[in-house]
Design an enzyme around this catalytic site. Structure first.
Site, mmCIF file in Angstrom:
data_model
loop_
_atom_site.group_PDB
_atom_site.id
_atom_site.type_symbol
_atom_site.label_atom_id
_atom_site.label_comp_id
_atom_site.label_asym_id
_atom_site.label_seq_id
_atom_site.Cartn_x
_atom_site.Cartn_y
_atom_site.Cartn_z
ATOM 1 N N SER A 309 -26.511 -33.006 -6.694
ATOM 2 C CA SER A 309 -26.543 -34.382 -7.453
ATOM 3 C C SER A 309 -27.099 -34.160 -8.791
ATOM 4 C CB SER A 309 -27.514 -35.424 -6.495
ATOM 5 O OG SER A 309 -27.247 -36.752 -7.089
ATOM 6 N N ASP A 320 -21.946 -25.879 -19.360
ATOM 7 C CA ASP A 320 -20.646 -26.299 -20.434
ATOM 8 C C ASP A 320 -21.098 -25.965 -21.611
ATOM 9 O OD1 ASP A 320 -19.034 -26.918 -18.119
ATOM 10 O OD2 ASP A 320 -18.736 -28.900 -18.744
ATOM 11 N N LYS A 334 -22.659 -32.254 -4.407
ATOM 12 C CA LYS A 334 -22.780 -33.410 -4.375
ATOM 13 C C LYS A 334 -22.759 -34.428 -5.736
ATOM 14 C CE LYS A 334 -24.499 -37.791 -3.206
ATOM 15 N NZ LYS A 334 -24.717 -38.857 -4.123
#
Length: 445
Positions: A309, A320, A334
């Site tokens: 999460s 990224d 999740k």
């Protein structure tokens, strides 16, 4: 001849028109049938008929009520959507509110439904489940001797919860070995500090290598503030690189995940987006801080299957943007957003309304984040790590187990520190004055 052609042309025209009329009628009939099949009125009529038939003809119909039947139907309907959506009756909704306030007795196990099993996402730090050595990926197959494999997730959670200082016995299956084991745990109030040092404290010592270490256990409403205090202390001691440990972090609040990310990013940088069918639930979250507090100093983020999460939002963002090297094992996956819709009778609907996307628009949900550097860790090593993090856990073990845990090393942390040492050494050797000194030495020789 001319009249014959006109007749044939007229006949073809009539046939085409008739064909179009028949086709349109068939299409409209099919469309009407499809609309009727998906019509709320028609389906509510079927539902009411089944409800009435069960209430009047079921062999034990006198033991059920319309209210209980409707609640059961709602639970089944919403629960069939995905593992994280659920209908919350009055008790369930109150329990959720208690969770938010941190006032409940439990085992400290964050669970989810995965592959038809009630699966441990992560044991929460300093909790009964954590101290018992339960691992991410373990499956709960029984509670108090009763099989729970086909039981709805909320019902299993309700059995695990209870008053502090009461006990519950559950059977755990470990997929990696196929072994099952019974655990009898004592429920406790789950209170956690969100940010800790290498020793499980808040002292944040810095060694000679100038590599700092910070572990975020969960993303609660004070995580950002606690991390800020830790970074200020480490920076004051001359920190040159950082290990950010998100292993066994089950997630938490989106706002805190964004706040953690923005401590290492320029202001205005995209952190995460949420996207769903209802545009009002969509959001774009950007860094709103004062810029990168570490001024580009290298970071390694540690993750494993227990990272989920909000922990995955931080991991995906920093990966990224090439702001950190991600090391460890693939995260849980999740990455969906749930909203709570309170209902008039005190119940509520918890519904998945969107998914999280990283800055490069990679979906997290059911995919997880793959580390840049994969460093596997055995179940035994993970268990030893959990014990070493647990206050008093080491002292309660017998001599043989203590010796085994002492010999066990945290290979993922070791690799992270080695990597940062190499980066720092390369950076030091690449400084202009160092290069000039090397050239002068070479010229003299």
């Amino acid at each position: 001849m001319f009249m014959k052609r006109r007749f044939i042309f007229g006949l073809v025209t009539v046939l085409l028109a008739l064909n179009l009329a028949i086709g349109a009628k068939v299409y409209l009939s099919s469309a009407h049938a499809a609309d009727a099949k998906d019509s709320p009125d028609a389906n509510l009529e079927i539902f009411a008929g089944v409800l009435q038939k069960v209430r009047t003809s079921y062999v034990d119909g006198t033991n059920v009520t319309y209210h209980s039947l409707v609640e059961a139907a709602l639970k089944g309907m919403v629960g069939s959507l995905d593992p994280h959506s659920e209908f919350l009756d009055v008790d369930d909704y109150q329990q959720l509110q208690d969770d938010t306030e941190g006032q409940f007795g439990g085992l400290g196990l964050v669970v989810a439904s995965r592959d038809g099993f009630i699966t441990i996402i992560s044991p929460m730090d300093d909790s009964p489940g954590f101290r018992a050595g339960i691992l991410s990926g373990d499956r709960i197959v029984k509670v108090e001797g009763k099989n729970v494999e086909k039981m709805p997730l909320p019902d299993v959670v309700k059995q695990l919860r209870g008053k502090p200082d009461t006990q519950v016995t559950m059977t755990i299956q470990r997929p990696s070995s196929g072994a099952t084991k019974d655990f009898t745990l004592t429920r406790a109030i789950i209170n956690m500090e969100m940010v800790k040092d290498i020793n499980g404290k808040k002292e944040f010592p810095l060694g000679d290598d100038k590599i700092g270490y910070v572990r975020i256990t969960e993303f609660g409403d004070k995580t950002g503030d606690e991390l800020e205090a830790a970074l200020q202390k480490l920076k004051g001691e001359g920190m040159k690189a950082l290990v950010l440990d998100l292993r066994f972090n089950p997630g938490g609040l989106l706002d805190e995940a964004v706040e953690v990310c923005q401590k290492f990013l320029p202001r205005g940088q995209l952190v995460v987006t949420t996207e769903g069918p209802d545009k009002s639930e969509n959001s774009v979250r950007r860094a709103e801080g004062h810029g990168d507090e570490l001024k580009g100093e290298p970071i390694v983020v540690l993750v494993n299957l227990g990272s989920a999460s909000a922990a995955e939002i931080v991991t995906g963002c920093l990966q990224d943007l090439h702001r950190a090297v991600i090391l460890g094992e693939k995260t849980f996956g999740k990455g969906s957003v749930q909203s709570i819709f309170p209902l008039d009778d005190g119940s509520a609907l918890k519904l998945t309304v969107a998914k999280y996307y990283t800055p490069s628009h990679k979906v997290i949900h059911e995919h997880g984040i793959m580390p840049d550097i994969v460093v596997p860790m055995s179940d035994e090593a993970q268990a030893a790590l959990l014990i070493s993090r647990s206050p008093g856990g080491f002292e309660t073990m017998d001599a043989k187990d203590r010796a085994r845990v002492k010999k066990s090393s945290d290979i993922q942390l070791d690799r992270a520190e080695d990597l940062l040492k190499g980066i720092l050494l390369y950076g030091e050797l690449s400084r202009p004055e160092k290069i000039a000194a090397k050239q002068n030495d070479a010229a003299r020789n």
